[in-house]
Scaffold this motif. Structure first.
Motif, mmCIF file in Angstrom:
data_model
loop_
_atom_site.group_PDB
_atom_site.id
_atom_site.type_symbol
_atom_site.label_atom_id
_atom_site.label_comp_id
_atom_site.label_asym_id
_atom_site.label_seq_id
_atom_site.Cartn_x
_atom_site.Cartn_y
_atom_site.Cartn_z
ATOM 1 N N LEU A 1 0.829 -1.208 0.000
ATOM 2 C CA LEU A 1 0.000 0.000 0.000
ATOM 3 C C LEU A 1 0.866 1.261 0.000
ATOM 4 O O LEU A 1 0.529 2.266 -0.626
ATOM 5 C CB LEU A 1 -0.910 -0.024 1.237
ATOM 6 C CG LEU A 1 -2.054 0.973 1.314
ATOM 7 C CD1 LEU A 1 -3.044 0.731 0.192
ATOM 8 C CD2 LEU A 1 -2.756 0.867 2.671
ATOM 9 N N VAL A 2 1.980 1.229 0.715
ATOM 10 C CA VAL A 2 2.845 2.406 0.774
ATOM 11 C C VAL A 2 4.007 2.297 -0.216
ATOM 12 O O VAL A 2 5.012 2.999 -0.098
ATOM 13 C CB VAL A 2 3.380 2.670 2.201
ATOM 14 C CG1 VAL A 2 2.230 2.935 3.155
ATOM 15 C CG2 VAL A 2 4.238 1.518 2.708
ATOM 16 N N ALA A 3 3.861 1.409 -1.195
ATOM 17 C CA ALA A 3 4.838 1.253 -2.287
ATOM 18 C C ALA A 3 6.236 0.879 -1.794
ATOM 19 O O ALA A 3 7.234 1.471 -2.205
ATOM 20 C CB ALA A 3 4.881 2.518 -3.144
ATOM 21 N N MET A 4 6.276 -0.077 -0.878
ATOM 22 C CA MET A 4 7.561 -0.616 -0.428
ATOM 23 C C MET A 4 7.595 -2.101 -0.767
ATOM 24 O O MET A 4 6.559 -2.767 -0.754
ATOM 25 C CB MET A 4 7.704 -0.467 1.097
ATOM 26 C CG MET A 4 7.847 0.941 1.606
ATOM 27 S SD MET A 4 9.529 1.562 1.496
ATOM 28 C CE MET A 4 10.355 0.578 2.744
ATOM 29 N N PRO A 5 8.785 -2.650 -1.052
ATOM 30 C CA PRO A 5 8.864 -4.087 -1.312
ATOM 31 C C PRO A 5 8.560 -4.879 -0.035
ATOM 32 O O PRO A 5 8.909 -4.436 1.063
ATOM 33 C CB PRO A 5 10.324 -4.290 -1.739
ATOM 34 C CG PRO A 5 11.061 -3.134 -1.166
ATOM 35 C CD PRO A 5 10.090 -1.988 -1.126
ATOM 36 N N THR A 6 7.917 -6.019 -0.177
ATOM 37 C CA THR A 6 7.572 -6.804 1.015
ATOM 38 C C THR A 6 8.826 -7.348 1.702
ATOM 39 O O THR A 6 8.786 -7.687 2.878
ATOM 40 C CB THR A 6 6.636 -7.975 0.651
ATOM 41 O OG1 THR A 6 7.238 -8.708 -0.417
ATOM 42 C CG2 THR A 6 5.284 -7.480 0.217
ATOM 43 N N LEU B 1 0.006 10.153 0.818
ATOM 44 C CA LEU B 1 -1.010 10.493 1.818
ATOM 45 C C LEU B 1 -2.330 10.888 1.153
ATOM 46 O O LEU B 1 -3.409 10.507 1.614
ATOM 47 C CB LEU B 1 -0.507 11.617 2.728
ATOM 48 C CG LEU B 1 0.585 11.212 3.729
ATOM 49 C CD1 LEU B 1 1.192 12.445 4.401
ATOM 50 C CD2 LEU B 1 0.022 10.257 4.792
ATOM 51 N N MET B 2 -2.238 11.640 0.059
ATOM 52 C CA MET B 2 -3.472 12.054 -0.634
ATOM 53 C C MET B 2 -4.171 10.841 -1.262
ATOM 54 O O MET B 2 -5.395 10.729 -1.203
ATOM 55 C CB MET B 2 -3.164 13.134 -1.677
ATOM 56 C CG MET B 2 -2.773 14.469 -1.052
ATOM 57 S SD MET B 2 -2.596 15.833 -2.249
ATOM 58 C CE MET B 2 -1.108 15.384 -3.136
ATOM 59 N N ASP B 3 -3.376 9.921 -1.839
ATOM 60 C CA ASP B 3 -3.960 8.694 -2.419
ATOM 61 C C ASP B 3 -4.653 7.857 -1.347
ATOM 62 O O ASP B 3 -5.778 7.385 -1.539
ATOM 63 C CB ASP B 3 -2.864 7.822 -3.065
ATOM 64 C CG ASP B 3 -2.356 8.433 -4.364
ATOM 65 O OD1 ASP B 3 -3.025 9.355 -4.870
ATOM 66 O OD2 ASP B 3 -1.299 7.988 -4.842
ATOM 67 N N LEU B 4 -3.966 7.664 -0.227
ATOM 68 C CA LEU B 4 -4.522 6.839 0.849
ATOM 69 C C LEU B 4 -5.823 7.439 1.366
ATOM 70 O O LEU B 4 -6.782 6.740 1.659
ATOM 71 C CB LEU B 4 -3.512 6.702 1.999
ATOM 72 C CG LEU B 4 -2.274 5.858 1.702
ATOM 73 C CD1 LEU B 4 -1.248 6.006 2.821
ATOM 74 C CD2 LEU B 4 -2.646 4.388 1.510
ATOM 75 N N GLN B 5 -5.847 8.750 1.469
ATOM 76 C CA GLN B 5 -7.057 9.397 1.949
ATOM 77 C C GLN B 5 -8.225 9.115 1.006
ATOM 78 O O GLN B 5 -9.321 8.775 1.452
ATOM 79 C CB GLN B 5 -6.828 10.905 2.058
ATOM 80 C CG GLN B 5 -8.072 11.665 2.502
ATOM 81 C CD GLN B 5 -7.751 13.088 2.887
ATOM 82 O OE1 GLN B 5 -7.221 13.860 2.098
ATOM 83 N NE2 GLN B 5 -8.066 13.437 4.126
ATOM 84 N N ARG B 6 -7.952 9.242 -0.286
ATOM 85 C CA ARG B 6 -8.998 9.013 -1.275
ATOM 86 C C ARG B 6 -9.485 7.563 -1.227
ATOM 87 O O ARG B 6 -10.675 7.291 -1.220
ATOM 88 C CB ARG B 6 -8.462 9.350 -2.678
ATOM 89 C CG ARG B 6 -9.357 10.280 -3.457
ATOM 90 C CD ARG B 6 -8.685 10.728 -4.753
ATOM 91 N NE ARG B 6 -7.670 11.745 -4.531
ATOM 92 C CZ ARG B 6 -6.388 11.643 -4.904
ATOM 93 N NH1 ARG B 6 -5.952 10.570 -5.522
ATOM 94 N NH2 ARG B 6 -5.564 12.629 -4.669
ATOM 95 N N GLU B 7 -8.522 6.624 -1.174
ATOM 96 C CA GLU B 7 -8.892 5.206 -1.206
ATOM 97 C C GLU B 7 -9.577 4.745 0.065
ATOM 98 O O GLU B 7 -10.490 3.933 0.030
ATOM 99 C CB GLU B 7 -7.637 4.340 -1.405
ATOM 100 C CG GLU B 7 -7.163 4.283 -2.841
ATOM 101 C CD GLU B 7 -5.760 3.698 -2.918
ATOM 102 O OE1 GLU B 7 -5.460 2.751 -2.159
ATOM 103 O OE2 GLU B 7 -4.969 4.198 -3.735
ATOM 104 N N LEU B 8 -9.096 5.221 1.215
ATOM 105 C CA LEU B 8 -9.561 4.677 2.491
ATOM 106 C C LEU B 8 -10.499 5.615 3.236
ATOM 107 O O LEU B 8 -10.962 5.293 4.324
ATOM 108 C CB LEU B 8 -8.355 4.336 3.384
ATOM 109 C CG LEU B 8 -7.284 3.425 2.750
ATOM 110 C CD1 LEU B 8 -6.066 3.312 3.668
ATOM 111 C CD2 LEU B 8 -7.841 2.045 2.459
ATOM 112 N N GLY B 9 -10.768 6.775 2.683
ATOM 113 C CA GLY B 9 -11.671 7.727 3.335
ATOM 114 C C GLY B 9 -11.144 8.253 4.653
ATOM 115 O O GLY B 9 -11.903 8.546 5.574
ATOM 116 N N LEU B 10 -9.809 8.393 4.774
ATOM 117 C CA LEU B 10 -9.202 8.812 6.037
ATOM 118 C C LEU B 10 -9.427 10.299 6.310
ATOM 119 O O LEU B 10 -9.566 11.094 5.388
ATOM 120 C CB LEU B 10 -7.692 8.564 5.992
ATOM 121 C CG LEU B 10 -7.226 7.117 5.820
ATOM 122 C CD1 LEU B 10 -5.735 7.085 5.516
ATOM 123 C CD2 LEU B 10 -7.550 6.321 7.071
#
Ligand SMILES: Nc1ncnc2c1ncn2[C@@H]1O[C@H](COP(=O)(O)OP(=O)(O)O)[C@@H](O)[C@H]1O
Ligand SMILES: Nc1ncnc2c1ncn2[C@@H]1O[C@H](COP(=O)(O)OP(=O)(O)O)[C@@H](O)[C@H]1O
Ligand code: SF4
Ligand SMILES: [Mg+2]
Ligand SMILES: [Mg+2]
Lengths: 324, 330
Positions: free
Chosen positions: B146-151, B203-212
């Motif tokens: 989700l935060v664009a990091m490798p697992t 942060l802006m993407d996460l807000q849009r996707e998750l309604g934060l």
């Protein structure tokens, strides 16, 4: 007679001995600075701004850090490997230095007045009384209210902005020809930053001093500088007069940097431009173009160092074919 | 005491005060107090970002910590999703902590360096007793993606990462328990501009996707303007102006807001700053001036009038609130 350069840096290379071997923090940097002008050095953290500046005044942490190569010419005199006496006379006297965090540069257990008078007594043939009088005048000139009283304060009794003013007072006390200011306002609030930048401009104008201003803030660069050097991973990628740099950046890194800044004129909550990836760690720097390395480009540009050349009058560029 | 907020706000802060006792002398008696937060009211709706700006020391972090109950406020109320958490005992608070998380400037400083990134991200789930070891491991992988990091990052340690990557890890950790509200305290202040914009986009993407919902604390007004719906301007423990983001910059009313905006160095060499910078520093919250704190700093003409006044916000345009201070507002 040609205009004489106040400062002329050529092919500067500075390195550190580390556990992982020798690292070249500054890798062939060249620029000039004329009397009374302000040259900005901008770039992401770790790109070698501070090491470049410290190399000029021989303040690299010893013995790990040292200048490996190149020339540092100040007022016609070579400072690299100059004998300690020359350096001693030059630093503080003809070149004033301001650091980001005054707390580390100021002596915490010594009163402010003493720190200024000591500097003066070291370089000038004056009495203690005269030095104290001069210190009060200097504090007044840098905008410290009731300087007669502040002179007996310890640095921690002053606010961040006031401490930076004291640093400026010390740096200016010998009327230097060159001021090196390394992130002088980074630790300050915008309002106080505006005061300090104002003060620096005023002092510079009054004294005809040149300034080498190091900052990561392109807003500060735009406001203060005549000319700009953009550093990336230990090298200069672009150098230009400030207006030209902002209007027509030539290197992909400069373009990326300028495009990434959130501006008040942006439409809110829109996607910001970014530069993908991050600066490689210093041990992994390639010999070729380091911005290509960040962009994960493959091929030739990674192997051969791009030429750094004057591509138009006054405009210098690291001419990597993929980045320009 | 737990009536839901009729506006459906995620967060509602009412007249909040945080006065730190100041002790001294041999008996370590209280000799005064630091009024770090001194009567703050605000709300944040679902999916909304409220920006909080002001100079250092004005109480932004303290306010954030009171909201997530890292600090217990001296007075006032914090209501999160309709529940008053101000005085709630920790045992009752623990399950509610799923709803709100705080992200700091440099997660490396606030997190345990001996824990692996995977353990750090999973920790809030462990505390909340959510899932099994296996499901948590899966969730860590999801969060890293989700935060664009490798697992593969899960088995490493924070010191192996750059500042930007560490902030991604900090954000992943804060999202582990599916919160509704994030208190972001200077989340990009330590980052270089090119990396800063990566994190802001995230942060802006996460807000849009998750309604934060976000409380976005920063001293950088350009950053705050970019990410916020509304902005609150704080000075010495108090909010002096609050307005929709565009309105605040186009039409600032409080002298302090104006001063902050005009102090931003514009990244454009063809623009010359016109106004003189304001003088002085933020006064001490230990012995604040008798009247308006900003008027006192700039020796405002009508400062005397503000002494003894009840300074509070009033609405001058829809959603635009400004202090009734006689010396800072025309
Ligand atoms: N004391 C030191 N020891 C080892 N390496 C150092 C030291 N100081 C700086 N460096 C190296 O030099 C590089 C450039 O540092 P610096 O000039 O401080 O960057 P900037 O000022 O542009 O942020 C760093 O990335 C680091 O690798
Ligand atoms: N635990 C504490 N005890 C006493 N004073 C504190 C404490 N935490 C913060 N303060 C004071 O409260 C004021 C506000 O601090 P802070 O909330 O960190 O400001 P900001 O985040 O806006 O920079 C400052 O004067 C600070 O010194
Ligand atoms: S030393 Fe000077 S006199 Fe000497 S410098 Fe420092 S500032 Fe001045
Ligand atoms: Mg530096
Ligand atoms: Mg803070």
């Amino acid at each position: 007679m040609p205009v004489s350069k106040l400062l002329k840096i050529e092919g500067l290379e500075s390195c550190f001995d580390t556990e992982g071997g020798l690292v070249r923090a500054v890798d062939g940097v060249s620029f000039e600075l004329e009397k009374g002008q302000t040259l900005g050095i901008v770039g992401e953290s770790g790109c070698g701004k501070t090491v470049s500046a410290m190399s000029i005044v021989d303040l690299l942490p010893k013995p790990a850090g040292r200048v490996l190569g190149g020339s540092i010419n100040f007022k016609g005199q070579e400072l690299r490997d100059a004998n300690p006496e020359v350096m001693y006379k030059t630093r503080g006297n003809e070149i004033g230095v301001i650091f980001q965090e005054p707390m580390t540069a100021l002596n915490p257990v010594q009163r402010v007045g003493k720190q200024i008078t000591e500097a003066l007594l070291l370089h000038k043939d004056i009495s203690k009384r005269e030095a104290l009088q001069h210190a009060v005048e200097l504090l007044d000139a840098v905008g410290i209210p009731s300087p007669e009283r502040r002179i007996s304060d310890h640095p921690h009794e002053l606010s961040g902005g006031m401490r930076q003013r004291v640093m400026i007072a010390i740096a200016l006390c010998c009327d230097p020809d060159l001021l090196i200011a390394d992130e002088p306002t980074t630790a300050l609030d915008v309002t106080v930053q505006a005061q300090i930048l104002d003060l620096m401009s005023k002092m510079q104008k009054e004294r005809g001093m040149a300034t080498l201003l190091i900052t990561h803030d392109l807003g500060v660069i735009a406001e203060q500088c005549d000319e700009v050097v953009v550093m990336y991973a230990g090298r200069i990628v672009e150098r230009a007069p400030v207006k030209e740099l902002f209007a027509k950046p030539k290197h992909a890194y400069t373009k990326g940097l300028l495009a990434s800044i959130p501006r008040l004129t942006n439409e809110r909550k829109t996607e910001l431009r970014t530069i993908p990836g991050q600066v490689a760690s210093i041990q992994e720097f390639v010999e070729g173009c380091r911005f290509c390395q960040r962009m994960e480009r493959k091929g030739d540009t990674l192997n051969t160092r791009p030429r750094y050349e004057e591509v138009e009058p006054g405009r210098f560029l690291e001419s990597c074919p993929a980045c320009t | 005491m737990t009536e839901p907020n009729e506006n459906g706000d995620i967060l509602s802060v009412e007249s909040l005060k945080m006065h730190f006792p100041l002790r001294g002398g041999v008996l370590y008696r209280q000799t005064g107090s630091v009024k770090a937060v001194d009567g703050v009211s605000l709300t944040i709706g679902k999916g909304e970002t409220l920006g909080l700006v002001g100079e250092s020391g004005c109480g932004k972090s303290t306010l954030g910590k009171c909201i997530v109950r890292l600090l217990k406020a001296t007075a006032g109320r914090v209501v999160i999703k309709g529940k008053d958490v101000t005085e709630m005992p920790q045992s009752q608070l623990r399950p509610l902590r799923q709803d709100f998380q705080m992200v700091f400037q440099d997660p490396a400083e606030s997190l345990d360096a001996r824990m692996s990134v995977g353990e750090l991200i999973a920790e809030p789930m462990v505390i909340q007793k959510l899932g099994t070891r296996e499901t948590r491991k899966k969730r860590v992988d999801e969060l890293l993606e989700l935060v664009a990091m490798p697992t593969s990052a899960a088995s490493k340690f924070t010191f192996e990462f750059s500042g930007g990557q560490r902030q991604r890890i900090g954000i992943a950790r804060s999202l582990a328990v599916n919160p509704d509200l994030l208190i972001l305290d200077e989340p990009v202040s330590a980052l270089d501009v090119s990396v800063q914009s990566q994190i802001l986009n995230l942060l802006m993407d996460l807000q849009r996707e998750l309604g934060l919902s976000y409380l976005f604390i920063s001293h950088d007004l350009a950053v705050v303007k970019h990410v916020s719906d509304r902005i609150a301007v704080m000075y010495l423990g108090k909010i002096v102006e609050m307005a929709p983001a565009e309105e605040l910059y186009a039409n600032p009313h409080h002298a302090y807001t104006k001063a902050l905006i005009s102090a931003i160095p514009e990244p454009d060499p063809t623009v010359k700053r016109v106004s003189k910078p304001i003088e002085g520093d933020v006064p001490s919250p230990i012995e604040p001036p008798l009247g308006c704190a900003f008027g006192h700093r700039v020796s405002a003409l009508n400062y005397e009038k503000s002494i003894g006044m009840d300074l509070h916000l009033r609405e001058i345009n829809p959603g635009h609130l400004v202090s009734n201070c006689p010396c800072c507002v025309e």
